[in-house]
Design an enzyme around this catalytic site. Structure first.
Site, PDB file in Angstrom:
ATOM      1  N   CYS A   2     -42.706 -40.886 -36.028  1.00  0.00           N
ATOM      2  CA  CYS A   2     -42.285 -42.147 -34.979  1.00  0.00           C
ATOM      3  C   CYS A   2     -43.731 -41.521 -34.149  1.00  0.00           C
ATOM      4  O   CYS A   2     -44.858 -40.741 -33.709  1.00  0.00           O
ATOM      5  CB  CYS A   2     -41.354 -41.617 -33.957  1.00  0.00           C
ATOM      6  SG  CYS A   2     -39.620 -41.251 -34.233  1.00  0.00           S
ATOM      7  N   ARG A  27     -48.830 -43.031 -38.529  1.00  0.00           N
ATOM      8  CA  ARG A  27     -48.118 -41.957 -39.115  1.00  0.00           C
ATOM      9  C   ARG A  27     -46.934 -42.214 -39.876  1.00  0.00           C
ATOM     10  O   ARG A  27     -46.250 -41.166 -40.419  1.00  0.00           O
ATOM     11  CB  ARG A  27     -47.583 -41.662 -37.299  1.00  0.00           C
ATOM     12  CG  ARG A  27     -48.650 -41.817 -36.353  1.00  0.00           C
ATOM     13  CD  ARG A  27     -48.292 -41.544 -35.088  1.00  0.00           C
ATOM     14  NE  ARG A  27     -47.455 -40.664 -34.739  1.00  0.00           N
ATOM     15  CZ  ARG A  27     -47.768 -39.761 -34.036  1.00  0.00           C
ATOM     16  NH1 ARG A  27     -49.086 -39.756 -34.383  1.00  0.00           N
ATOM     17  NH2 ARG A  27     -46.879 -38.521 -34.276  1.00  0.00           N
ATOM     18  N   TRP A  74     -39.350 -43.530 -36.867  1.00  0.00           N
ATOM     19  CA  TRP A  74     -39.253 -42.822 -38.357  1.00  0.00           C
ATOM     20  C   TRP A  74     -37.953 -42.608 -38.392  1.00  0.00           C
ATOM     21  O   TRP A  74     -37.955 -41.422 -37.992  1.00  0.00           O
ATOM     22  CB  TRP A  74     -40.083 -42.008 -39.111  1.00  0.00           C
ATOM     23  CG  TRP A  74     -40.580 -41.867 -40.375  1.00  0.00           C
ATOM     24  CD1 TRP A  74     -41.077 -42.416 -41.513  1.00  0.00           C
ATOM     25  CD2 TRP A  74     -40.121 -40.546 -40.841  1.00  0.00           C
ATOM     26  NE1 TRP A  74     -40.861 -41.690 -42.072  1.00  0.00           N
ATOM     27  CE2 TRP A  74     -39.879 -40.423 -42.510  1.00  0.00           C
ATOM     28  CE3 TRP A  74     -39.078 -39.367 -40.278  1.00  0.00           C
ATOM     29  CZ2 TRP A  74     -39.931 -39.672 -42.676  1.00  0.00           C
ATOM     30  CZ3 TRP A  74     -38.906 -38.345 -40.728  1.00  0.00           C
ATOM     31  CH2 TRP A  74     -38.747 -38.422 -42.470  1.00  0.00           C
ATOM     32  N   ASN A 100     -39.762 -39.630 -29.904  1.00  0.00           N
ATOM     33  CA  ASN A 100     -39.923 -38.708 -30.827  1.00  0.00           C
ATOM     34  C   ASN A 100     -39.355 -37.588 -30.817  1.00  0.00           C
ATOM     35  O   ASN A 100     -39.572 -36.785 -29.885  1.00  0.00           O
ATOM     36  CB  ASN A 100     -41.691 -38.684 -30.530  1.00  0.00           C
ATOM     37  CG  ASN A 100     -42.491 -40.059 -30.946  1.00  0.00           C
ATOM     38  OD1 ASN A 100     -42.019 -40.579 -30.908  1.00  0.00           O
ATOM     39  ND2 ASN A 100     -43.952 -39.458 -31.173  1.00  0.00           N
ATOM     40  N   GLY A 101     -39.194 -37.088 -31.886  1.00  0.00           N
ATOM     41  CA  GLY A 101     -37.941 -35.770 -32.065  1.00  0.00           C
ATOM     42  C   GLY A 101     -37.251 -35.526 -32.274  1.00  0.00           C
ATOM     43  O   GLY A 101     -36.455 -37.245 -32.915  1.00  0.00           O
ATOM     44  N   GLU A 487     -52.502 -31.261 -56.581  1.00  0.00           N
ATOM     45  CA  GLU A 487     -52.362 -31.736 -55.764  1.00  0.00           C
ATOM     46  C   GLU A 487     -52.989 -33.429 -55.879  1.00  0.00           C
ATOM     47  O   GLU A 487     -52.346 -34.339 -55.320  1.00  0.00           O
ATOM     48  CB  GLU A 487     -54.130 -31.237 -54.282  1.00  0.00           C
ATOM     49  CG  GLU A 487     -55.030 -32.753 -54.110  1.00  0.00           C
ATOM     50  CD  GLU A 487     -53.921 -32.870 -52.435  1.00  0.00           C
ATOM     51  OE1 GLU A 487     -52.696 -32.324 -52.523  1.00  0.00           O
ATOM     52  OE2 GLU A 487     -54.235 -33.808 -52.092  1.00  0.00           O
ATOM     53  N   LYS A 491     -50.821 -36.478 -55.155  1.00  0.00           N
ATOM     54  CA  LYS A 491     -51.386 -37.485 -54.915  1.00  0.00           C
ATOM     55  C   LYS A 491     -51.209 -39.068 -55.226  1.00  0.00           C
ATOM     56  O   LYS A 491     -50.601 -39.677 -54.529  1.00  0.00           O
ATOM     57  CB  LYS A 491     -52.915 -37.254 -55.253  1.00  0.00           C
ATOM     58  CG  LYS A 491     -53.870 -37.044 -54.395  1.00  0.00           C
ATOM     59  CD  LYS A 491     -54.372 -37.126 -52.955  1.00  0.00           C
ATOM     60  CE  LYS A 491     -53.144 -37.111 -51.673  1.00  0.00           C
ATOM     61  NZ  LYS A 491     -53.115 -35.674 -50.519  1.00  0.00           N
ATOM     62  N   GLU A 494     -47.027 -39.291 -53.970  1.00  0.00           N
ATOM     63  CA  GLU A 494     -47.588 -40.326 -52.867  1.00  0.00           C
ATOM     64  C   GLU A 494     -47.154 -41.523 -52.635  1.00  0.00           C
ATOM     65  O   GLU A 494     -46.551 -42.673 -52.235  1.00  0.00           O
ATOM     66  CB  GLU A 494     -48.253 -39.242 -51.819  1.00  0.00           C
ATOM     67  CG  GLU A 494     -48.028 -38.568 -50.797  1.00  0.00           C
ATOM     68  CD  GLU A 494     -48.707 -37.807 -50.264  1.00  0.00           C
ATOM     69  OE1 GLU A 494     -48.137 -37.775 -48.910  1.00  0.00           O
ATOM     70  OE2 GLU A 494     -49.804 -37.780 -50.662  1.00  0.00           O
ATOM     71  N   HIS A 510     -43.955 -23.546 -71.878  1.00  0.00           N
ATOM     72  CA  HIS A 510     -42.489 -22.555 -71.193  1.00  0.00           C
ATOM     73  C   HIS A 510     -41.979 -23.695 -70.722  1.00  0.00           C
ATOM     74  O   HIS A 510     -40.278 -23.662 -70.068  1.00  0.00           O
ATOM     75  CB  HIS A 510     -42.681 -21.961 -70.510  1.00  0.00           C
ATOM     76  CG  HIS A 510     -42.975 -21.177 -70.743  1.00  0.00           C
ATOM     77  ND1 HIS A 510     -43.340 -19.428 -71.553  1.00  0.00           N
ATOM     78  CD2 HIS A 510     -44.734 -19.876 -70.974  1.00  0.00           C
ATOM     79  CE1 HIS A 510     -43.776 -18.932 -71.951  1.00  0.00           C
ATOM     80  NE2 HIS A 510     -44.943 -19.092 -71.631  1.00  0.00           N
ATOM     81  N   LYS A 609     -47.266 -39.178 -41.579  1.00  0.00           N
ATOM     82  CA  LYS A 609     -48.735 -39.069 -41.408  1.00  0.00           C
ATOM     83  C   LYS A 609     -48.207 -37.278 -41.042  1.00  0.00           C
ATOM     84  O   LYS A 609     -48.946 -36.809 -41.737  1.00  0.00           O
ATOM     85  CB  LYS A 609     -49.477 -39.564 -41.222  1.00  0.00           C
ATOM     86  CG  LYS A 609     -51.135 -39.247 -41.289  1.00  0.00           C
ATOM     87  CD  LYS A 609     -51.744 -38.874 -41.727  1.00  0.00           C
ATOM     88  CE  LYS A 609     -53.085 -38.187 -42.203  1.00  0.00           C
ATOM     89  NZ  LYS A 609     -53.538 -38.041 -43.714  1.00  0.00           N
TER      90      LYS A 609
HETATM   91  O1  M6R Z   1     -50.676 -32.078 -40.032  1.00  0.00           O
HETATM   92  P1  M6R Z   1     -51.041 -31.272 -41.994  1.00  0.00           P
HETATM   93  O2  M6R Z   1     -51.871 -31.665 -43.102  1.00  0.00           O
HETATM   94  O3  M6R Z   1     -50.236 -30.132 -41.473  1.00  0.00           O
HETATM   95  O4  M6R Z   1     -49.688 -32.454 -43.387  1.00  0.00           O
HETATM   96  C1  M6R Z   1     -48.700 -31.269 -44.012  1.00  0.00           C
HETATM   97  C2  M6R Z   1     -47.903 -32.279 -44.825  1.00  0.00           C
HETATM   98  O5  M6R Z   1     -47.625 -33.055 -44.793  1.00  0.00           O
HETATM   99  C3  M6R Z   1     -49.824 -33.577 -45.610  1.00  0.00           C
HETATM  100  O6  M6R Z   1     -50.862 -32.775 -45.747  1.00  0.00           O
HETATM  101  C4  M6R Z   1     -48.860 -34.537 -46.802  1.00  0.00           C
HETATM  102  O7  M6R Z   1     -48.375 -33.842 -47.983  1.00  0.00           O
HETATM  103  C5  M6R Z   1     -50.171 -35.364 -46.990  1.00  0.00           C
HETATM  104  N1  M6R Z   1     -49.016 -36.931 -47.263  1.00  0.00           N
HETATM  105  C6  M6R Z   1     -50.546 -35.326 -48.188  1.00  0.00           C
HETATM  106  O8  M6R Z   1     -51.238 -36.965 -48.773  1.00  0.00           O
END
Ligand code: M6R
Length: 614
Positions: A2, A27, A74, A100-101, A487, A491, A494, A510, A609
């Protein structure tokens, strides 16, 4: 997650709030809303969907006022729809609140309020808070004014919040508070803003106050005061100047923030290195942690904790620190670490990695480690963020603002910082000058490497065009390149919604080998280092089963060319700098695959985000 933006001042709040909401879109959100106070008339508009839909509704449904609050939601409690969107109004329609929260004890409070006849419109925990404020204000013994009713309500709730509220009985007044959810207070010339981060504020003022947990602000016209939620005591805070330009938070000529940020790596890695390398002494200079070097050198163990992409950077950091500094490093998901009975004591160092510096689980892991006596260090990108302030010391990545939900330049900057950290500790612990210089020389060439990689985008586009219809993708790497595989897979998931897995290449036999057929693209991260011959055998195994082989290497040879359907070559570099090069190729590959699939790259579904709730 949010986003909050609120404005009080001489200008028309509507365009300011709408623009602020647009700045917060990155965000992640599913609905948006705005409420305005015009004298004693409170009006609001809320809508599921994009900010543009809210904005269309507002222009055809004119609302006006002298101050206002706005929100991107969100969903946590209750589906994304118009009713669950913020701002939430109390039963009288005179109080509006954005939150927020998560209010953890919302259910118990809701039942009590319902037993007193309050009828709830939404399914959210946030509405419970505004109704509670209303109950205390209108149905109390008359002793509490609006501000004190908000404070009293906050004393009853358990959970995390950043809130801004207003009441039509108090024209031209905003109140705000923070507990566990970030809130920045912008102090301009006769105008004030609250926002979840600085991006909606910088056009109006560069002077901000980062609110700390438990702080409460009231703005009345052109005056403000900050106190504690639990007392009347005034808190004195200093103004911080934000060093952020509008260009940095706009995408300019690029179609997406993600692509802009991939390109930013031409300078973001060297910005992170700037002034921190000492070639003559083969070491790095990390001013932020200087005072703590003796504790770091005598530590018996290091934990690295983080989430998502930052956790992957942590895994690379483990390889580096164990190689150079010879101290055991355990890399832990913050969400697990915070709840498990880990061995933490005064000889423990906790390194928390976070781009945003606001991730709730990472923050909780820091608090737990501090309580157990560990020294906590932060590797953060956002200056002023909660993690950068909560840790004992730290090292900033200077990647610049990262707006795209998929982390790119922040990741390579985190790896860069970890290389420098390993080098710093390693040299103090006896790593030779030669090895130190060797690593630094490769780091100094990083801009050229990135420029070279970006020149190869067309070849990566070809791979994307031939494989974008695949339902699954497998990423394999060994040693320090296993985290790169993880990673790359993250990517892709996502932003393209293709299911992808990262695996240590030798582990494929395995289990995952069962998945391989002619429709399965398999990405091998295969530099010509000490793991090369082993990974070549793994490539043979996939070839034998008909998989589509995409190899990322730093030197093509006949064996790779004949086995692979595609070979993507990065400039030759140090073994521990190669993960930066190969990750950039994987970022571009994920981006191009998502483009081919027509995905919403900067705002992928369901993602936020920064994850500021548990
Ligand atoms: O802001 P942060 O680095 O703590 O965020 C951690 C994860 O939420 C963040 O890396 C998330 O996995 C990304 N969307 C990856 O691209």
């Amino acid at each position: 997650m949010c986003g909050i933006v609120s404005y009080i001042g001489d200008q028309d709040p509507v365009p300011i709030l709408i623009k602020g909401l647009r700045r917060l879109e990155y965000r992640g959100y599913d609905s948006a809303g705005i409420a305005l106070l015009d004298g004693s008339i409170l009006s609001s508009v809320k809508k599921a969907g994009k900010v543009s839909e809210l904005s269309d509704q507002i222009s055809s449904n004119t609302i006006k006022g002298s101050c206002g609050i706005a929100h991107t939601r969100w969903a946590t409690h209750g589906i994304p729809n118009d009713v669950n969107a913020h701002p939430h109004l109390d039963k009288t329609g005179k109080i509006a609140l954005v939150h927020n929260g998560i209010i953890e004890n919302y259910d118990a409070i809701k039942k009590t309020l319902e037993s007193r006849g309050v009828i709830f419109k939404s399914e959210t925990d946030s509405e419970v808070l505004v109704q509670l404020i209303s109950e205390l204000y209108y149905n109390g013994d008359g002793k509490l004014d609006f501000k004190d009713s908000v404070k009293a309500a906050l004393q009853e709730v358990v959970g995390a919040y950043g809130i801004v509220a207003m009441c039509s009985d108090e024209p031209n007044t905003l109140v705000a508070a923070r507990m566990g959810s970030p809130l920045v207070f912008g102090v301009g010339d006769n105008e004030f803003l609250f926002a979840s981060d600085a991006s909606p504020i910088i056009e109006f003022t560069r002077n901000v106050i980062y609110l700390d947990d438990g702080e409460f602000v009231i703005v009345k016209g052109s005056e403000y005061s900050i106190s504690n939620i639990n007392s009347k005591e005034i808190v004195t805070k200093t103004l911080t100047k934000i060093d952020l330009t509008i260009e940095e938070i706009e995408k300019g000529e690029f179609p997406h923030f993600m692509l802009k940020e991939i390109h930013d790596q031409k300078h973001s890695i060297s910005d992170t290195l700037r002034g921190r390398l000492n070639l003559d002494d083969g070491t790095s200079m990390l001013g932020g942690i200087n005072d703590h070097i003796p504790s770091i050198l005598s530590a018996s163990r290091i934990y690295i904790t983080a989430c998502g992409t930052s956790w992957h950077a942590g895994l690379i950091g483990k390889h580096l620190i164990e190689e150079y500094a010879r101290v055991p490093v355990h890399v832990e998901y913050a969400s697990e670490f915070r709840y498990r009975n880990a061995i933490i004591d005064a000889n423990t160092i906790l390194i928390a990695i976070s781009q945003s510096g606001e991730t709730a689980d990472t923050l909780a892991a820091i608090k737990k480690s501090k309580e157990a006596g560990a020294l906590t260090l932060g590797i953060c990108n956002v200056v002023g963020s909660t993690i950068s302030r909560e840790t004992d010391a730290g090292i900033f990545t200077h990647a610049g603002p990262e707006i795209g939900v998929a982390s790119t330049k922040a990741f390579t900057a985190q790896v860069t910082v970890l290389i420098m950290l390993a080098l710093k500790i390693g040299r103090k612990k006896g790593v030779s000058l030669y090895r130190g210089k060797d690593l630094i020389k490769s780091l100094k060439n990083i801009d050229l490497n990135v420029t070279d990689i970006l020149k190869g985008i067309n070849k990566i586009k070809e791979v994307a065009k031939s494989t974008f219809k695949a339902n699954n993708y497998l990423y394999l790497g060994r040693g320090v390149n296993f985290p790169v595989a993880l990673e790359g897979a993250l990517k892709l998931k996502e932003i393209s919604y293709i299911h992808a897995e990262g695996y240590p290449a030798a582990e494929m036999k395995h289990g995952p080998i069962a998945l391989i057929d002619k429709d399965m693209p398999v990405v091998f991260i295969a530099p010509q280092d000490d793991t090369f011959t082993k990974i070549l055998s793994n490539i043979e195994e996939v070839k034998a089963r008909g998989g589509i082989i995409i190899t990322i290497t730093d030197k093509e040879n006949d064996a790779l060319s004949s086995l692979s359907d595609f070979v993507l070559v990065t400039p030759k570099t140090h073994k521990y700098v190669f993960p930066i090069n190969s990750s950039i190729i994987l970022q571009i590959l994920a981006y191009e695959l998502a483009v081919c699939r027509g995905c919403d790259i900067d705002q992928p579904r369901n993602l936020a985000k920064s994850v500021t709730v548990e």
